[in-house]
Design an enzyme around this catalytic site. Structure first.
Site, PDB file in Angstrom:
ATOM      1  CD  GLU A 139      -2.864   1.019   2.474  1.00  0.00           C
ATOM      2  OE1 GLU A 139      -2.768   0.082   3.283  1.00  0.00           O
ATOM      3  OE2 GLU A 139      -3.798   1.849   2.485  1.00  0.00           O
ATOM      4  CE1 TYR A 149      -2.996  -6.218   8.825  1.00  0.00           C
ATOM      5  CE2 TYR A 149      -5.262  -5.461   8.674  1.00  0.00           C
ATOM      6  CZ  TYR A 149      -3.996  -5.570   8.132  1.00  0.00           C
ATOM      7  OH  TYR A 149      -3.728  -5.030   6.893  1.00  0.00           O
ATOM      8  CD  GLU A 205      -5.732  -4.676   4.138  1.00  0.00           C
ATOM      9  OE1 GLU A 205      -5.585  -4.318   5.334  1.00  0.00           O
ATOM     10  OE2 GLU A 205      -6.204  -3.945   3.256  1.00  0.00           O
ATOM     11  CD  GLN A 215       0.512  -2.391   3.746  1.00  0.00           C
ATOM     12  OE1 GLN A 215       1.268  -1.735   3.049  1.00  0.00           O
ATOM     13  NE2 GLN A 215      -0.660  -1.928   4.158  1.00  0.00           N
ATOM     14  CG  ASN A 269      -9.346  -1.720   1.685  1.00  0.00           C
ATOM     15  OD1 ASN A 269      -8.883  -2.846   1.825  1.00  0.00           O
ATOM     16  ND2 ASN A 269      -9.229  -0.783   2.612  1.00  0.00           N
ATOM     17  CD  GLU A 270     -10.077  -2.700   6.404  1.00  0.00           C
ATOM     18  OE1 GLU A 270     -10.101  -1.617   7.014  1.00  0.00           O
ATOM     19  OE2 GLU A 270      -9.316  -3.629   6.725  1.00  0.00           O
TER      20      GLU A 270
HETATM   21  O1  AHR Z   1      -2.802  -2.500   6.223  1.00  0.00           O
HETATM   22  C1  AHR Z   1      -3.097  -1.300   6.877  1.00  0.00           C
HETATM   23  C2  AHR Z   1      -4.578  -0.948   6.821  1.00  0.00           C
HETATM   24  O2  AHR Z   1      -5.311  -1.919   7.516  1.00  0.00           O
HETATM   25  C3  AHR Z   1      -5.201  -0.927   5.463  1.00  0.00           C
HETATM   26  O3  AHR Z   1      -5.031   0.285   4.804  1.00  0.00           O
HETATM   27  C4  AHR Z   1      -6.660  -1.167   5.750  1.00  0.00           C
HETATM   28  O4  AHR Z   1      -7.310  -1.842   4.719  1.00  0.00           O
HETATM   29  C5  AHR Z   1      -6.622  -1.998   7.040  1.00  0.00           C
HETATM   30  O5  AHR Z   1      -7.493  -1.508   7.992  1.00  0.00           O
END
Ligand code: AHR
Length: 497
Positions: free
Chosen positions: A27, A252, A303, A350, A176-177
């Site tokens: 990103e 995450y 992600e 990432q 995205n999201e």
């Molecule tokens: O990877 C960092 C951020 O995490 C991304 O921009 C977003 O999609 C997620 O919340």
């Protein structure tokens, strides 16, 4: 007497492990692009960082998602094509970037720079189009610029910008999201927006591109949201099919575990959180199948990875890299293998310098983090058929959860069976017996191990990165039984040609 037993049910095949399940994500955030893959914002020639590119090339990345993340829903692709000196400098609404740490985007690295990087790496590109603040025309135009071979203005612009042949980008994310930074939409609202975008991008594909494009919708860790999205997106008065090939979510973990201050109990808790990936895959697959009974729609985790409190917007989401994070990657890759019947891709977050990156840079130095070596060790699984494994292992109670101390997965390809084993216990060794069900001949074995004797929480940097390379592992072979001694916090790969 072994502590754990892994039974490989050789005849019980799950499905192909799509190579894209070992995919990556980059990103415009912090030092991922500028100072990560791209050296010099003002570079007029080739500005790729050779050291980073060569490390990534060796990894044989199957797919790379770009340009975001949250950034994707504020990105207008036309800003980033054409002569670099004429490209507009814009805000970056979500992240500060580069060594100057400014919330600005020079647009020096745009579509052609990204797609040519992918060509150089031998990587399939996955572009995330702007749904939050963009429009369907912009998304369809991007597809045309990248993929069309005719005589239109956009195809001609691509040629003028140096790429005669269409790039043939197959994967297109629409948003995205969008439940969060991509527009804070309800599932129904996103579904309607998504359908509008999919109509134009999909029509372009039908007419001009021979159905080469695969459309990806962005879901949520809340599975009721996913179910409602699926219901609305398929709720089409003309009875058309579900306009998506894949539904994604982001997972995450590690938000409560500050790397510098954590103890062994917190390591266990962190790994339990990583293992929640299993439940998320089951639940998103269930949300898809509850609604789209007539359509084969894949699950993507586009992600994922460790996100510790050290990684904040102010430091470009940078956090120390260590063995603990790498162990979590091994555990998650095993889970992906177990779910190869539904998983079509994943993208760890990432690629360079940000979150659980695989490659890190500091000035002129670039090095591989422990997670890089895990991806390398798991690479033989790519494209193989996953095989069912049962793991009989002690568990440690962690709050209301349990941490199984040993994890495993196995797969079979044309030339070999491949087994990966992880000792998630940071305290003790595990003697692991691997039983190859249905095998009568004593196999030949080639095995490597990662991280034996390394401290789980030491920060890996340019000075010590070489200490995390794989080493040979001793395997005792007795007919169809293999026995290995796995030191604490280690990952092993066993190849059985
Ligand atoms: O990877 C960092 C951020 O995490 C991304 O921009 C977003 O999609 C997620 O919340």
């Amino acid at each position: 007497m072994s502590d754990s037993r892994v039974t490989v049910h050789t005849e019980a095949r799950i499905d192909r492990i799509e190579p894209e399940v070992h995919g990556h994500f980059a990103e415009h955030l912090g030092r991922c692009i500028y100072d990560g893959v791209w050296e010099d914002e003002s570079s007029e020639e080739n500005g790729y960082r050779d050291d980073v590119v060569s490390l990534l090339r060796e990894l044989e990345m199957p797919v790379l998602r770009w340009p975001g993340g949250c950034f994707a829903d504020d990105y207008h692709w036309e800003d980033g094509v054409g002569p670099r000196e004429e490209r507009p400098r814009r805000r970056n609404l979500f992240w500060a970037q580069g060594t100057e740490e400014r919330p600005e985007e020079s647009n020096a690295f745009g579509t052609d720079e990204f797609l040519q990087l992918c060509e150089h790496l031998g990587t399939e590109a996955y572009l995330a189009a702007n749904v939050g603040s963009g429009d369907p025309q912009e998304a369809a135009d991007w597809v045309e610029y990248c993929n069309y071979d005719g005589d239109t203005d956009l195809a001609e612009r691509r040629r003028e910008n140096g790429h005669d042949e269409p790039y043939g980008v197959r994967y297109w994310g629409l948003g995205n999201e969008n439940w969060g930074c991509g527009g804070r939409m309800s599932p129904e609202q996103y579904a309607r927006e998504y359908r509008r975008f999919a109509t134009y991008v999909g029509s372009m594909d039908n007419l001009l591109l021979d159905h080469d494009v695969e459309l990806i919708a962005c879901g949520f860790e809340h599975h009721e949201w996913n179910r409602r999205f699926m219901e609305e997106v398929g709720n089409n008065a003309w009875g058309a099919d579900f306009p998506l090939d894949h539904l994604t979510l982001h997972h995450y973990y590690g938000g409560t575990m500050s790397v510098a201050e954590a103890d062994e109990d917190q390591y266990d808790q962190f790994l339990v959180e990583a293992l929640e990936m299993d439940r998320h895959i089951e639940r998103i697959a269930a949300a898809i199948n509850a609604v789209a009974t007539t359509r084969d729609i894949g699950v993507i985790i586009d992600e994922w990875g460790a996100w510790h409190p050290e990684a904040v917007a102010e430091n470009g989401l940078e956090q120390p890299g260590n063995v603990l994070d790498a162990l979590s990657a091994a555990a998650v890759l095993d889970i992906f293998n177990h779910h190869s019947d539904v998983m079509t891709m994943s993208n760890i977050a990432q690629t360079v310098n940000v979150l659980q990156c695989l490659v890190e840079t500091d000035g002129d130095d670039a090095w591989a983090r422990p997670t890089y070596h895990v991806f390398d060790l798991y690479a033989p699984h790519k494209g193989n058929e996953a095989i069912r494994t049962s793991v009989d292992t002690p568990v440690r109670a962690v709050g209301d959860d349990e941490l199984p101390l040993v994890g495993a997965s196995a797969s079979v390809g044309d030339d070999e069976t491949y087994v990966t084993l992880t000792n998630l216990d940071c305290r003790d060794s595990q003697t692991v017996e691997v039983v190859l069900e249905g095998t009568t001949d004593e196999p030949t074995v080639d095995a490597t191990v990662l991280f034996e004797g390394r401290d789980v929480d030491v920060t890996v940097d340019a000075s010590n990165a070489h200490q995390y390379e794989p080493e040979e592992l001793d395997v005792e072979v007795d007919e169809s039984r293999l026995t290995v001694e796995l030191a604490p916090s280690t990952v092993a790969g066993i190849s059985l040609p």
